[in-house]
Design an enzyme around this catalytic site. Structure first.
Site, PDB file in Angstrom:
ATOM      1  N   PRO A   1     -25.587   4.120  10.430  1.00  0.00           N
ATOM      2  CA  PRO A   1     -25.586   2.641  11.861  1.00  0.00           C
ATOM      3  C   PRO A   1     -24.768   3.677  12.507  1.00  0.00           C
ATOM      4  O   PRO A   1     -24.128   3.249  12.497  1.00  0.00           O
ATOM      5  CB  PRO A   1     -25.485   1.588  11.234  1.00  0.00           C
ATOM      6  CG  PRO A   1     -24.348   2.148   9.765  1.00  0.00           C
ATOM      7  CD  PRO A   1     -24.655   3.542   9.829  1.00  0.00           C
TER       8      PRO A   1
ATOM      9  N   ASP B   1     -24.870   2.325  15.751  1.00  0.00           N
ATOM     10  CA  ASP B   1     -23.559   1.495  16.776  1.00  0.00           C
ATOM     11  C   ASP B   1     -22.071   1.129  16.366  1.00  0.00           C
ATOM     12  O   ASP B   1     -20.677   1.847  16.957  1.00  0.00           O
ATOM     13  CB  ASP B   1     -24.568   0.790  17.031  1.00  0.00           C
ATOM     14  CG  ASP B   1     -25.415  -0.070  17.635  1.00  0.00           C
ATOM     15  OD1 ASP B   1     -26.273   0.828  17.591  1.00  0.00           O
ATOM     16  OD2 ASP B   1     -26.643  -0.262  16.821  1.00  0.00           O
TER      17      ASP B   1
ATOM     18  N   ARG C   1     -41.210   0.850  20.672  1.00  0.00           N
ATOM     19  CA  ARG C   1     -41.868   0.467  19.054  1.00  0.00           C
ATOM     20  C   ARG C   1     -42.357  -0.731  19.702  1.00  0.00           C
ATOM     21  O   ARG C   1     -43.607  -0.900  19.772  1.00  0.00           O
ATOM     22  CB  ARG C   1     -41.387   0.140  18.205  1.00  0.00           C
ATOM     23  CG  ARG C   1     -40.609   1.362  17.405  1.00  0.00           C
ATOM     24  CD  ARG C   1     -39.964   1.393  16.086  1.00  0.00           C
ATOM     25  NE  ARG C   1     -39.440   3.008  15.141  1.00  0.00           N
ATOM     26  CZ  ARG C   1     -38.455   2.819  14.676  1.00  0.00           C
ATOM     27  NH1 ARG C   1     -37.665   2.191  14.790  1.00  0.00           N
ATOM     28  NH2 ARG C   1     -38.187   4.401  14.606  1.00  0.00           N
TER      29      ARG C   1
ATOM     30  N   HIS D   1     -29.014  -1.449  17.005  1.00  0.00           N
ATOM     31  CA  HIS D   1     -30.310  -0.931  15.790  1.00  0.00           C
ATOM     32  C   HIS D   1     -30.434  -0.734  14.940  1.00  0.00           C
ATOM     33  O   HIS D   1     -29.974  -0.238  13.585  1.00  0.00           O
ATOM     34  CB  HIS D   1     -29.595   0.648  16.800  1.00  0.00           C
ATOM     35  CG  HIS D   1     -31.060   1.482  16.046  1.00  0.00           C
ATOM     36  ND1 HIS D   1     -32.678   1.231  15.928  1.00  0.00           N
ATOM     37  CD2 HIS D   1     -30.649   2.485  14.695  1.00  0.00           C
ATOM     38  CE1 HIS D   1     -32.819   1.959  15.122  1.00  0.00           C
ATOM     39  NE2 HIS D   1     -32.964   3.030  14.458  1.00  0.00           N
TER      40      HIS D   1
ATOM     41  N   ASP E   1     -36.524   1.019  19.237  1.00  0.00           N
ATOM     42  CA  ASP E   1     -36.590  -0.242  19.649  1.00  0.00           C
ATOM     43  C   ASP E   1     -37.800  -1.124  20.168  1.00  0.00           C
ATOM     44  O   ASP E   1     -38.523  -1.124  20.360  1.00  0.00           O
ATOM     45  CB  ASP E   1     -35.633  -1.166  18.541  1.00  0.00           C
ATOM     46  CG  ASP E   1     -34.884  -0.468  17.861  1.00  0.00           C
ATOM     47  OD1 ASP E   1     -35.060  -0.357  16.718  1.00  0.00           O
ATOM     48  OD2 ASP E   1     -33.430  -0.423  17.708  1.00  0.00           O
TER      49      ASP E   1
ATOM     50  N   GLY F   1     -25.394  12.842   8.285  1.00  0.00           N
ATOM     51  CA  GLY F   1     -25.250  12.091   7.401  1.00  0.00           C
ATOM     52  C   GLY F   1     -26.080  12.150   6.595  1.00  0.00           C
ATOM     53  O   GLY F   1     -27.034  12.224   6.394  1.00  0.00           O
ATOM     54  N   VAL F   2     -26.620  10.433   5.247  1.00  0.00           N
ATOM     55  CA  VAL F   2     -27.946  10.964   4.807  1.00  0.00           C
ATOM     56  C   VAL F   2     -28.232   9.880   5.347  1.00  0.00           C
ATOM     57  O   VAL F   2     -27.933   8.813   6.339  1.00  0.00           O
ATOM     58  CB  VAL F   2     -27.411   9.957   3.148  1.00  0.00           C
ATOM     59  CG1 VAL F   2     -26.489  10.631   2.767  1.00  0.00           C
ATOM     60  CG2 VAL F   2     -26.875   8.365   3.331  1.00  0.00           C
TER      61      VAL F   2
ATOM     62  N   TYR G   1     -18.400  25.323  13.744  1.00  0.00           N
ATOM     63  CA  TYR G   1     -17.755  24.470  15.609  1.00  0.00           C
ATOM     64  C   TYR G   1     -17.984  25.525  16.422  1.00  0.00           C
ATOM     65  O   TYR G   1     -17.437  24.421  17.761  1.00  0.00           O
ATOM     66  CB  TYR G   1     -16.874  23.407  14.444  1.00  0.00           C
ATOM     67  CG  TYR G   1     -16.778  22.578  13.854  1.00  0.00           C
ATOM     68  CD1 TYR G   1     -17.787  21.544  14.211  1.00  0.00           C
ATOM     69  CD2 TYR G   1     -17.045  23.332  12.041  1.00  0.00           C
ATOM     70  CE1 TYR G   1     -17.879  20.459  13.604  1.00  0.00           C
ATOM     71  CE2 TYR G   1     -17.585  21.779  11.016  1.00  0.00           C
ATOM     72  CZ  TYR G   1     -17.864  20.518  12.281  1.00  0.00           C
ATOM     73  OH  TYR G   1     -18.606  19.476  11.147  1.00  0.00           O
TER      74      TYR G   1
ATOM     75  N   ASP H   1     -27.051  24.884  17.070  1.00  0.00           N
ATOM     76  CA  ASP H   1     -27.425  23.651  15.660  1.00  0.00           C
ATOM     77  C   ASP H   1     -25.947  24.391  14.907  1.00  0.00           C
ATOM     78  O   ASP H   1     -25.796  25.230  14.047  1.00  0.00           O
ATOM     79  CB  ASP H   1     -28.551  24.480  14.973  1.00  0.00           C
ATOM     80  CG  ASP H   1     -28.532  23.534  13.283  1.00  0.00           C
ATOM     81  OD1 ASP H   1     -28.768  21.840  13.534  1.00  0.00           O
ATOM     82  OD2 ASP H   1     -27.972  23.782  12.528  1.00  0.00           O
TER      83      ASP H   1
END
Length: 290
Positions: free
Chosen positions: A102, A104, A130, A154, A127, A52-53, A38, A6
């Site tokens: 996002p 993609d 789901r 997505h 998806d 990221g957020v 790293y 991690d």
């Protein structure tokens, strides 16, 4: 032995995650879990990028906003511009799996930053799962017995392939007709449930993590075992000039083949619109990336 590492910009968090995971290793096959920088990625076969957020932190929780996850792109592109070159420097031969939303357009950015095509995103696998769950609920069958797929982005422009969804070889649309349920209303309900499933989860827990965690683990298995598994994950599709989900063959090296499933004319038109949405997003972020 499998090594799981991690890496986080905050070593305290990396140590916490690694410690939490290590306590589960007695239940697993031989695996070593550790935190690191790293340099810990040296010789990695697969790097899963989740930095990221998320929607809540990035202000992408408005169901009426057609951008959906794409609202996070500019913020998370800055994160990727910083970390992807460091990942590639440490693990130049690794397959890179993009999970961050996002996913993609961030995969397109990752391809540019990495300088190779061993890049894919988790795409619409979550998806599609789901979709299967919601259909199973309505038809009162096991989700594993439902075959159904989502393609394209997505995100809010994703395309649910109703025409090919089936249970035991019987078309889902036929079964719904036999059940007496109002088809148009049911389709709208299910599509809304799937498109905004992440927001429903976030409203309850603050973050969507368990489902996508299971998906990421499954995709890691497919890559590391060279399974050539057929799954709706996203890679760069030359025909559409962008990364999007189709029928993908996943194994060592990432996505090895991509195929287009059977679609109706309406579904194909919707896929073209989804691809156009993704192209616009990718071109914007690629244009400002060094």
């Amino acid at each position: 032995m499998t090594l799981v590492g991690d890496v986080d910009r905050r070593m305290e968090r990396a140590n916490g995650v690694a410690t939490d995971l290590r306590y589960a290793t007695p239940l697993s096959t031989t695996v070593e879990v550790r935190a690191g920088g790293y340099d810990a990625l040296t010789d990695a076969a697969l790097v899963i990028i989740t930095a990221g957020v998320n929607e809540q932190a990035g202000g992408a929780t408005n169901r009426s906003d057609p951008r959906g996850r794409l609202r996070l792109l500019d913020t998370n592109a800055k994160v990727y511009t910083d970390i992807v070159p460091k990942i590639v420097a440490a693990a130049p031969r690794a397959v890179l799996m993009v999970v961050t939303d996002p996913p993609d357009p961030l995969a397109d950015l990752t391809r540019q930053l990495a300088g190779h095509d061993r890049v894919f995103s988790t795409g619409t696998l979550i998806d599609s799962l789901r979709f299967r769950v919601h259909l199973a609920d309505r038809l009162r069958v096991r989700p594993r017995d439902v075959q159904a797929m989502v393609v394209g982005e997505h995100g809010t422009s994703e395309v649910l392939l109703w025409s090919s969804a089936s249970v035991g070889g019987i078309p889902v649309l036929e079964l719904i007709g036999q059940s007496g349920q109002p088809l148009d209303q049911l389709r709208q309900e299910i599509e809304n449930d799937i498109r905004y499933a992440n927001l429903t989860i976030i409203e309850g827990t603050g973050a969507s993590q368990y489902g996508i965690g299971a998906v990421s683990a499954r995709l890691a298995e497919a890559v590391l075992r060279d399974e050539r598994a057929v799954l709706p994950v996203a890679a760069y599709a030359p025909r559409y000039e962008v990364t999007l989900s189709l029928v993908s063959v996943l194994g060592a090296g990432g996505v090895q083949q991509m195929h287009e499933p059977a679609m109706t004319s309406d579904e194909r038109a919707a896929l073209e619109r989804s691809a156009a949405t993704l192209r616009q997003a990718a071109r914007r972020v690629l244009a400002v990336t060094p």
